[in-house]
Design a protein around this motif. Structure first.
Motif, PDB file in Angstrom:
ATOM      1  N   GLN A   1     -14.103   6.655   8.615  1.00 15.46           N
ATOM      2  CA  GLN A   1     -15.153   7.635   8.876  1.00 15.46           C
ATOM      3  C   GLN A   1     -15.811   7.385  10.231  1.00 15.46           C
ATOM      4  O   GLN A   1     -16.016   8.314  11.018  1.00 15.46           O
ATOM      5  N   GLN A   2     -16.137   6.139  10.535  1.00 13.30           N
ATOM      6  CA  GLN A   2     -16.724   5.808  11.834  1.00 13.30           C
ATOM      7  C   GLN A   2     -15.776   6.164  12.966  1.00 13.30           C
ATOM      8  O   GLN A   2     -16.198   6.689  14.004  1.00 13.30           O
ATOM      9  N   TYR A   3     -14.516   5.894  12.745  1.00 15.99           N
ATOM     10  CA  TYR A   3     -13.506   6.180  13.765  1.00 15.99           C
ATOM     11  C   TYR A   3     -13.401   7.681  14.023  1.00 15.99           C
ATOM     12  O   TYR A   3     -13.368   8.122  15.184  1.00 15.99           O
ATOM     13  N   MET A   4     -13.364   8.459  12.961  1.00 14.18           N
ATOM     14  CA  MET A   4     -13.247   9.908  13.123  1.00 14.18           C
ATOM     15  C   MET A   4     -14.477  10.474  13.834  1.00 14.18           C
ATOM     16  O   MET A   4     -14.354  11.392  14.658  1.00 14.18           O
ATOM     17  N   GLU A   5     -15.637   9.946  13.526  1.00 13.09           N
ATOM     18  CA  GLU A   5     -16.851  10.410  14.195  1.00 13.09           C
ATOM     19  C   GLU A   5     -16.774  10.157  15.699  1.00 13.09           C
ATOM     20  O   GLU A   5     -17.198  10.995  16.502  1.00 13.09           O
ATOM     21  N   ARG A   6     -16.231   8.999  16.086  1.00  8.51           N
ATOM     22  CA  ARG A   6     -16.134   8.692  17.510  1.00  8.51           C
ATOM     23  C   ARG A   6     -15.074   9.549  18.197  1.00  8.51           C
ATOM     24  O   ARG A   6     -15.285  10.044  19.312  1.00  8.51           O
ATOM     25  N   VAL A   7     -13.937   9.753  17.558  1.00  5.10           N
ATOM     26  CA  VAL A   7     -12.894  10.603  18.130  1.00  5.10           C
ATOM     27  C   VAL A   7     -13.412  12.030  18.299  1.00  5.10           C
ATOM     28  O   VAL A   7     -13.162  12.680  19.320  1.00  5.10           O
ATOM     29  N   SER A   8     -14.148  12.507  17.304  1.00  5.45           N
ATOM     30  CA  SER A   8     -14.738  13.843  17.410  1.00  5.45           C
ATOM     31  C   SER A   8     -15.739  13.902  18.550  1.00  5.45           C
ATOM     32  O   SER A   8     -15.753  14.861  19.336  1.00  5.45           O
ATOM     33  N   HIS A   9     -16.581  12.893  18.664  1.00  8.59           N
ATOM     34  CA  HIS A   9     -17.580  12.851  19.731  1.00  8.59           C
ATOM     35  C   HIS A   9     -16.914  12.912  21.101  1.00  8.59           C
ATOM     36  O   HIS A   9     -17.416  13.555  22.028  1.00  8.59           O
ATOM     37  N   ASN A  10     -15.767  12.232  21.237  1.00  4.55           N
ATOM     38  CA  ASN A  10     -15.055  12.183  22.520  1.00  4.55           C
ATOM     39  C   ASN A  10     -14.141  13.383  22.748  1.00  4.55           C
ATOM     40  O   ASN A  10     -13.457  13.450  23.770  1.00  4.55           O
ATOM     41  N   HIS A  11     -14.096  14.314  21.793  1.00  9.88           N
ATOM     42  CA  HIS A  11     -13.230  15.494  21.889  1.00  9.88           C
ATOM     43  C   HIS A  11     -11.758  15.094  22.039  1.00  9.88           C
ATOM     44  O   HIS A  11     -11.005  15.737  22.778  1.00  9.88           O
ATOM     45  N   GLN A  12     -11.363  14.052  21.325  1.00 10.22           N
ATOM     46  CA  GLN A  12      -9.984  13.578  21.402  1.00 10.22           C
ATOM     47  C   GLN A  12      -9.157  14.104  20.236  1.00 10.22           C
ATOM     48  O   GLN A  12      -9.682  14.661  19.269  1.00 10.22           O
ATOM     49  N   SER A  13      -7.858  13.903  20.344  1.00  9.77           N
ATOM     50  CA  SER A  13      -6.914  14.247  19.285  1.00  9.77           C
ATOM     51  C   SER A  13      -6.370  12.953  18.693  1.00  9.77           C
ATOM     52  O   SER A  13      -6.416  11.899  19.337  1.00  9.77           O
ATOM     53  N   LEU A  14      -5.839  13.029  17.474  1.00 15.43           N
ATOM     54  CA  LEU A  14      -5.500  11.811  16.747  1.00 15.43           C
ATOM     55  C   LEU A  14      -4.088  11.835  16.171  1.00 15.43           C
ATOM     56  O   LEU A  14      -3.699  12.787  15.494  1.00 15.43           O
ATOM     57  N   LEU A  15      -3.363  10.768  16.448  1.00 12.30           N
ATOM     58  CA  LEU A  15      -2.097  10.460  15.786  1.00 12.30           C
ATOM     59  C   LEU A  15      -2.414   9.358  14.784  1.00 12.30           C
ATOM     60  O   LEU A  15      -2.578   8.193  15.156  1.00 12.30           O
ATOM     61  N   LEU A  16      -2.543   9.716  13.527  1.00 15.20           N
ATOM     62  CA  LEU A  16      -3.010   8.801  12.485  1.00 15.20           C
ATOM     63  C   LEU A  16      -1.830   8.256  11.698  1.00 15.20           C
ATOM     64  O   LEU A  16      -1.028   9.019  11.156  1.00 15.20           O
ATOM     65  N   GLU A  17      -1.746   6.925  11.640  1.00 15.64           N
ATOM     66  CA  GLU A  17      -0.665   6.298  10.872  1.00 15.64           C
ATOM     67  C   GLU A  17      -1.181   5.768   9.549  1.00 15.64           C
ATOM     68  O   GLU A  17      -2.132   4.971   9.511  1.00 15.64           O
ATOM     69  N   ILE A  18      -0.563   6.193   8.477  1.00 25.29           N
ATOM     70  CA  ILE A  18      -0.834   5.617   7.164  1.00 25.29           C
ATOM     71  C   ILE A  18       0.003   4.347   7.059  1.00 25.29           C
ATOM     72  O   ILE A  18       1.226   4.395   6.986  1.00 25.29           O
TER      73      ILE A  18
END
Length: 290
Positions: A133-150
């Protein structure tokens, strides 16, 4: 071969140089075609999978970051690569009698106490392992895109559904994010299938190099093949590009982990669609200077 990359404007924000970026798109971090993904954040310059690494990638002008997601003993999702905490935290110092220090054997509160930055350098002392959750909030704040690995889904039954629920809560499963800001990947074909079945709109990627004769089966649930760069050839890339994925678009190929300029140029010549790298600036310079 590639258009010039527009320079990002940096400002001081809470003492950090953070780039002001446009909304990322497929080529925002590289040339017009090649996507450059900051592996575990800009992990060549900051401790991997931390908010500091996300911010460093943003400050360098990179719109795509990659991370790894695992689960704690009390069911919280955290961003860390290894199945154990030993390599990137001071867990042995704080919890000396808890070997082998597996992520799944510690609560989120215990992990939050760990120093995940000092191993990388004194300037990062006190950096923490972020929750997803903290990570997603920061990525959103930075207007970045995410390659998320499970990561290690066999250790965490149901982690796919739990991860997607958190992404949904954070607003990452709306049409704008699904179009060009999120890719979910795994080394487990079963995990990728599960993600596709649960949320067919998500772009998915299989980590590995299936045989060419197997690619058509993977195209039913994976939009792209993300392969170790040493396993790729022009012929293999062409074979992937000859197929359409589950969203009826040409399958793509990302190469990992590419940290040398010569390697980046060679893979760009193969026609790969993206490069995952610890040093995204090195790759960007290499492919835009052609």
């Amino acid at each position: 071969m590639h258009a010039r990359v527009a320079a990002a404007t940096a400002i001081a924000l809470f003492g950090l140089d953070v780039a002001i970026l446009p909304t990322p798109h497929a080529g925002a971090a590289g040339g017009d075609r090649l996507v450059v993904v900051a592996h575990r954040g800009a992990s060549g310059y900051a401790p991997e999978n931390t908010l500091a690494a996300v911010d460093r990638a943003a400050a360098m002008g990179f719109g795509w970051v990659e991370n790894d997601v695992q689960r704690t003993k009390d069911g919280r999702l955290v961003v860390i690569h290894d199945a154990t905490l030993e390599r990137t935290t001071n867990v042995k110092l704080l919890f000396p009698h808890r070997a082998p220090w597996r992520v799944r054997d510690f609560t989120a509160g215990e992990i939050a106490r760990l120093d995940a930055g000092s191993w990388y350098g004194r300037r990062y002392a006190g950096v923490r392992v972020p929750t997803l959750q903290q990570y997603m909030e920061r990525v959103s704040h930075n207007h970045q895109s995410l390659l998320l690995e499970i990561k290690n889904p066999e250790l965490y039954p149901g982690i796919e559904r739990q991860t997607l629920a958190l992404l949904d809560k954070e607003g990452w499963l709306d049409p704008s994010h699904l179009t060009d800001r999120l890719i979910v990947q795994s080394f487990s074909a079963g995990s990728v299938r599960t993600v596709h079945a649960l949320r067919p709109g998500i772009r998915t990627a299989y980590l590995g190099t299936p045989q060419v004769k197997e690619l058509r089966a993977y195209a039913r649930f994976a939009d792209q093949i993300n392969a170790l760069y040493t396993k790729l050839s022009p012929g293999y890339v062409s074979a992937v590009h000859a197929l359409k994925g589950p969203h009826d678009k040409t399958m793509r190929v990302f190469a990992w982990t590419v940290n040398g300029a010569d390697e980046a140029r060679r893979l760009d010549g193969f026609g790969v669609d993206g490069v995952i790298t610890n040093v995204p600036d090195v790759v960007r310079t290499a492919v835009t200077a052609r």
